[in-house]
Structure formats: C-alpha cells, structure tokens
Motif scaffolding. Structure first.
Motif, PDB file in Angstrom:
ATOM      1  N   ARG A  48       3.512   5.936  -2.762  1.00 45.56           N
ATOM      2  CA  ARG A  48       4.769   6.521  -3.239  1.00 45.56           C
ATOM      3  C   ARG A  48       4.677   6.823  -4.745  1.00 45.56           C
ATOM      4  NH1 ARG A  48      10.220   6.360  -1.862  1.00 45.56           N
ATOM      5  NH2 ARG A  48       9.795   4.969  -0.099  1.00 45.56           N
ATOM      6  N   ASN A  49       4.155   5.874  -5.511  1.00 45.35           N
ATOM      7  CA  ASN A  49       4.043   6.065  -6.951  1.00 45.35           C
ATOM      8  C   ASN A  49       3.141   7.246  -7.303  1.00 45.35           C
ATOM      9  OD1 ASN A  49       5.697   3.863  -7.420  1.00 45.35           O
ATOM     10  ND2 ASN A  49       3.996   2.418  -7.663  1.00 45.35           N
ATOM     11  N   LYS A  50       2.024   7.363  -6.567  1.00 46.86           N
ATOM     12  CA  LYS A  50       1.093   8.460  -6.833  1.00 46.86           C
ATOM     13  C   LYS A  50       1.720   9.814  -6.529  1.00 46.86           C
ATOM     14  CE  LYS A  50      -3.192   5.856  -6.101  1.00 46.86           C
ATOM     15  NZ  LYS A  50      -4.437   5.732  -5.303  1.00 46.86           N
ATOM     16  N   LEU A  51       2.410   9.899  -5.396  1.00 46.27           N
ATOM     17  CA  LEU A  51       3.025  11.174  -5.016  1.00 46.27           C
ATOM     18  C   LEU A  51       4.185  11.531  -5.935  1.00 46.27           C
ATOM     19  CD1 LEU A  51       2.984  10.942  -1.110  1.00 46.27           C
ATOM     20  CD2 LEU A  51       1.515  12.322  -2.575  1.00 46.27           C
ATOM     21  N   GLU A  52       4.949  10.542  -6.342  1.00 49.63           N
ATOM     22  CA  GLU A  52       6.051  10.812  -7.270  1.00 49.63           C
ATOM     23  C   GLU A  52       5.524  11.332  -8.602  1.00 49.63           C
ATOM     24  OE1 GLU A  52       8.209   7.166  -7.437  1.00 49.63           O
ATOM     25  OE2 GLU A  52       9.518   7.696  -5.742  1.00 49.63           O
ATOM     26  N   LYS A  53       4.400  10.771  -9.044  1.00 50.67           N
ATOM     27  CA  LYS A  53       3.781  11.230 -10.284  1.00 50.67           C
ATOM     28  C   LYS A  53       3.315  12.678 -10.143  1.00 50.67           C
ATOM     29  CE  LYS A  53       0.099  10.128 -13.581  1.00 50.67           C
ATOM     30  NZ  LYS A  53      -1.053   9.223 -13.884  1.00 50.67           N
ATOM     31  N   LYS A  54       2.739  13.022  -8.978  1.00 51.40           N
ATOM     32  CA  LYS A  54       2.278  14.396  -8.755  1.00 51.40           C
ATOM     33  C   LYS A  54       3.449  15.372  -8.738  1.00 51.40           C
ATOM     34  CE  LYS A  54      -1.982  13.294  -6.281  1.00 51.40           C
ATOM     35  NZ  LYS A  54      -2.779  13.495  -5.065  1.00 51.40           N
ATOM     36  N   ILE A  55       4.562  14.938  -8.152  1.00 49.74           N
ATOM     37  CA  ILE A  55       5.741  15.802  -8.100  1.00 49.74           C
ATOM     38  C   ILE A  55       6.248  16.069  -9.514  1.00 49.74           C
ATOM     39  CG2 ILE A  55       8.172  15.918  -7.395  1.00 49.74           C
ATOM     40  CD1 ILE A  55       7.370  14.445  -4.837  1.00 49.74           C
ATOM     41  N   LYS A 107       0.829  -1.208   0.000  1.00 48.46           N
ATOM     42  CA  LYS A 107       0.000   0.000   0.000  1.00 48.46           C
ATOM     43  C   LYS A 107       0.864   1.260   0.000  1.00 48.46           C
ATOM     44  CE  LYS A 107      -4.021  -2.069   2.279  1.00 48.46           C
ATOM     45  NZ  LYS A 107      -4.897  -2.059   3.472  1.00 48.46           N
ATOM     46  N   LEU A 108       1.953   1.237   0.762  1.00 49.72           N
ATOM     47  CA  LEU A 108       2.848   2.393   0.803  1.00 49.72           C
ATOM     48  C   LEU A 108       3.534   2.592  -0.545  1.00 49.72           C
ATOM     49  CD1 LEU A 108       4.469   1.961   4.336  1.00 49.72           C
ATOM     50  CD2 LEU A 108       2.728   3.623   3.658  1.00 49.72           C
ATOM     51  N   ALA A 109       3.847   1.503  -1.221  1.00 50.59           N
ATOM     52  CA  ALA A 109       4.478   1.605  -2.541  1.00 50.59           C
ATOM     53  C   ALA A 109       3.539   2.273  -3.540  1.00 50.59           C
ATOM     54  CB  ALA A 109       4.867   0.216  -3.035  1.00 50.59           C
ATOM     55  N   LYS A 110       2.241   1.960  -3.443  1.00 50.47           N
ATOM     56  CA  LYS A 110       1.260   2.582  -4.334  1.00 50.47           C
ATOM     57  C   LYS A 110       1.156   4.077  -4.059  1.00 50.47           C
ATOM     58  CE  LYS A 110      -1.596  -1.537  -5.066  1.00 50.47           C
ATOM     59  NZ  LYS A 110      -2.950  -2.148  -4.871  1.00 50.47           N
TER      60      LYS A 110
END
Length: 232
Positions: A48-55, A43-46
C-alpha cells in the motif's frame, strides 16, 4: 486516492484495487501475498505504501519485480556461481526458462508456487524446441531444471519468502539415457585433437568417460584425486 485489497474466487493471492486520481480509471493488480500467510497484513501495508507513493509521484501504477518476489534470483546466481563459469552459464539458462514459465503462469513470488506447477513445467519445457536441432527438449532436461530450482527455493526459505519448499522431494524418475554407439579409433583421435588447448578438466573428463563408460560427474571423484596419467 483509493486503495483496497480483496480476494478472487479460486486464487490464493490478495489483489489490490486503486483509482488513479489523474484519469479516474481503476487499476487492479495481483500481489504476491497469500491469504494464509501469518504476516499478510504487514506485507499488504508495505505494498500500500509503495503504491501510494507512486500515485503521489505520478509514476506508472504497477508492482515491480522487486515487489513480486523474484528480483533476488539473478543476483544470487551471479554470486553463488561466480567462480564456476560453466555452472554460471548453465544456471542462468535454467533460470531464463523457469522465469519465463513463472511469468506465463502468473506466479509472481515463491509464495505463489505449488507442487502442481512442477508437473506443468515438465510439460511446458518439453514442448519447446532446441535452438540448434529444433527437436523438442527431453524430459531429463526439464527434471534437471526442477532439481536446481529446489536449490533456489531453499534459498527463498532462508530469505523467509516461503515457509516450505513446494518442489522438495518431487520423486520424478529420470528417463534412461539412450545407448550410444562405441567410439571408433578414428573418432577418438579426432576428439583428442579437438581437446588440445581446452581446459584440462575437459580432457580428463573425456579420458574417464572413454575408459570407464562414466561421465565425469558420475564418478564422484574429486578432480584433485585423478591421476595425471589419465590425460596422456
């Protein structure tokens, strides 16, 4: 871009910390993932992916309602009670109060809900004034909200958002209903006149209550089994 997850003392949830490359400021957000969850890393990996995409896209760094775990409830209510307009209105209203309470308590997902939140909800709900009379809400109203929330949380279990329902079998007893004065003949006539043109179930419900002293929901009689003569 720096992303890291950490724990805070006294909180069962993970937090995520990230540094915005645009301004160098640190952002800190609470996640719906708890430390004792077996699939916490996934769940944390998912997240992380979402926040990295937003950045990378330069969008606002925040966890959306979907990330936080309650996004499905409104749509579920609409579908579940689509053919029952009265129930739909009632449960929409209950969810409005429950979701406001959850936001205030910073409960961002079903996994963050505890049994103690039920106690807090009763106190919180009973402190709110009614829209029309401005009197505070009764305890039975709060208990009705909790009872329906149990149904909603069972759906959360089916969606695998939680492993157990923390509000199952709370055991709170309802307050006795206040005794109401007997209706006079002129009052009955006024009510019947006002019910003309209303849905048939409303007229039947009134006649049942008048002749038995029971609300329609208390009779446990299917509407199709009620004698048509009761409405005349």
């Amino acid at each position: 871009m720096i992303l890291s997850f950490f724990n805070r003392k006294g909180s069962p949830n993970y937090y995520v910390q990230c540094v915005d490359p645009e301004d160098g400021k640190r952002r800190c957000l609470v996640t719906p993932v708890q430390r004792n969850e077996a699939d916490a890393k996934l769940k944390l990996a998912k997240i992380r992916n979402k926040l990295e995409k937003k950045i990378l896209e330069g969008t606002e760094l925040r966890l959306t309602e979907t990330d936080l775990g309650w996004a499905w409830v409104s749509r579920w209510i609409e579908l579940r009670y689509a053919n029952k307009s009265a129930s739909l209105t009632k449960h929409r209203n209950q969810w409005n109060f429950l979701s406001a309470f959850l936001r205030e308590q910073k409960v961002f997902a079903p996994s963050g809900l505890t049994r103690d939140h039920a106690l807090k909800y009763i106190q919180w709900r009973c402190s709110l004034p009614k829209e029309k009379s401005k009197r505070t809400v009764g305890r039975n109203t709060a208990l009705a909200d909790l009872q329906w929330a149990g149904t909603m949380l069972r759906e959360a279990m089916e969606r695998q958002a939680i492993n157990r329902n923390p509000w199952e079998k709370l055991g709170f007893e309802r307050d006795d209903a206040k005794e109401k004065p007997e209706l006079l003949d002129e009052h009955i006539a006024i009510i019947r006149a006002n019910l003309l043109g209303k849905p048939e179930r409303m007229r039947r419900s009134f006649e049942i209550a008048l002749h038995t002293g029971l609300r329609f929901s208390e009779t446990r009689i299917a509407l199709r089994n009620i004698d048509e003569l009761l409405t005349h």
